[in-house]
Design an enzyme around this catalytic site. Structure first.
Site, PDB file in Angstrom:
ATOM      1  N   TYR A 200       3.086  -8.156  -8.706  1.00 17.02           N
ATOM      2  CA  TYR A 200       2.301  -9.231  -8.120  1.00 17.02           C
ATOM      3  C   TYR A 200       3.048 -10.555  -7.960  1.00 17.02           C
ATOM      4  O   TYR A 200       2.459 -11.547  -7.532  1.00 17.02           O
ATOM      5  CB  TYR A 200       1.024  -9.444  -8.947  1.00 17.02           C
ATOM      6  CG  TYR A 200       0.183  -8.193  -8.980  1.00 17.02           C
ATOM      7  CD1 TYR A 200      -0.363  -7.679  -7.809  1.00 17.02           C
ATOM      8  CD2 TYR A 200      -0.032  -7.493 -10.156  1.00 17.02           C
ATOM      9  CE1 TYR A 200      -1.114  -6.511  -7.813  1.00 17.02           C
ATOM     10  CE2 TYR A 200      -0.780  -6.326 -10.171  1.00 17.02           C
ATOM     11  CZ  TYR A 200      -1.326  -5.854  -9.005  1.00 17.02           C
ATOM     12  OH  TYR A 200      -2.064  -4.690  -9.016  1.00 17.02           O
ATOM     13  N   ARG A 239      -4.227   5.118  -3.270  1.00 18.45           N
ATOM     14  CA  ARG A 239      -2.765   5.134  -3.321  1.00 18.45           C
ATOM     15  C   ARG A 239      -2.320   5.986  -4.502  1.00 18.45           C
ATOM     16  O   ARG A 239      -2.796   5.796  -5.625  1.00 18.45           O
ATOM     17  CB  ARG A 239      -2.201   3.727  -3.465  1.00 18.45           C
ATOM     18  CG  ARG A 239      -0.706   3.629  -3.142  1.00 18.45           C
ATOM     19  CD  ARG A 239      -0.083   2.314  -3.586  1.00 18.45           C
ATOM     20  NE  ARG A 239       0.040   2.249  -5.029  1.00 18.45           N
ATOM     21  CZ  ARG A 239      -0.566   1.362  -5.797  1.00 18.45           C
ATOM     22  NH1 ARG A 239      -1.366   0.444  -5.272  1.00 18.45           N
ATOM     23  NH2 ARG A 239      -0.398   1.382  -7.107  1.00 18.45           N
TER      24      ARG A 239
END
Length: 296
Positions: A200, A239
């Site tokens: 992130y 995912r």
């Protein structure tokens, strides 16, 4: 967006990105930022705004483990991503592995152990990984390398019971599934391992898309991601993350986990894969809303 989990900041970032893109796609959007007063707050907010569809940008516990999905089912509101059971299975790493094992998908072996015992001794031979059984975004993950002299000193905020699994060596690969379509394979390259900061922080990792891998490995990733998505009963966008030990060829490909609500931040992988196959972010948001409506 938001919520009380360890992934709150990721959810807020995802929520902001999704809200902006949904507006570009032509939707009227109400952003609901959740705090700890979860159930009552959700019911009040949704009763007030009467949405046609709920876009679930929550991450972590409560947001993607089947809880908020159950509440939305009770309210009779269409919502994005997977349903109650698939969300609960995917978030519980042990149950997800049970489903993968039943579907003959490649996984590494693991055990559930008391965190206190894990701090005292090696409960399985090194190298191994210790992680919470029901968190995402690499929260609370410890890697114990081969030849380690002592067991990991887990932090005090780790749960009482943790998963300990055999370490899977190799390259980090990931594939996004959009409905019944696997999009592409990305390789994730970092200086260390793909932890929370690498995921992130801008520049924390490098994404190679399409991954520079042999065709048979790419085909296997696409096939395994679809099969893992189906094994859990997932819907919408997911995912699947892999490790690939290239010295072993296709046999070296291991499924790590399926994320039923992939991040939608500026550094996230699923939107990047969608863009690679010609689906820009607003178009991806529109597909997810329409998919939720069709499933309802």
């Amino acid at each position: 967006m938001g919520g009380p989990s360890a992934e709150r900041e990721v959810s807020l970032s995802s929520g902001r990105e999704c809200a902006d893109a949904l507006r570009v796609a032509g939707y009227q959007v109400t952003q609901i930022v959740l705090d700890d007063a979860l159930g009552d707050q959700v019911v009040r907010a949704l009763t007030e705004c009467q949405p046609d569809v709920v876009f679930n940008a929550l991450h972590g516990k409560w947001g993607e483990d089947g809880c908020v999905q159950g509440l939305l089912e009770w309210l009779g509101l269409p919502y994005t991503h997977s349903g109650v059971l698939a969300s609960a299975l995917a978030m519980d790493k042990t149950r997800a592995k049970d489903a993968f094992r039943a579907a003959n998908l490649p996984i590494v072996e693991s055990v559930i152990a008391d965190a206190a015992e894990v701090r005292l001794r090696h409960v399985i031979p090194a190298p191994y990984v210790v992680k919470p059984n029901d968190e995402g975004s690499s929260v609370g993950v410890y890697i114990v390398h081969d030849g380690a002299n002592q067991p990991p000193q887990l932090s005090d905020d780790m749960p009482e019971r943790v998963m300990v699994e055999t370490y899977a060596p190799g390259r980090e690969l990931t594939t996004t599934v959009m409905g019944d379509r696997a999009l592409e394979v990305t390789e994730i390259i970092t200086d260390g391992w793909y932890d929370y900061a690498a995921k992130y922080t801008v520049g924390g990792s490098r994404h190679v898309i399409p991954a520079q891998i042999p065709d048979d490995i790419r085909d296997a990733c696409l096939s395994l991601a679809r099969r893992a998505h189906d094994a859990l009963g997932c819907s919408g966008l997911t995912r699947t993350d892999f490790r690939w030990d290239e010295a072993r060829g296709v046999e070296g490909l291991i499924i790590l986990e399926v994320n039923t609500q992939p991040g939608m931040t500026p550094t996230s992988l699923a939107p990047e894969q969608a863009a690679h196959v010609g689906i820009d972010f607003p178009a991806l948001m529109r597909w997810m809303v329409e998919d939720a409506m069709c499933r309802s």
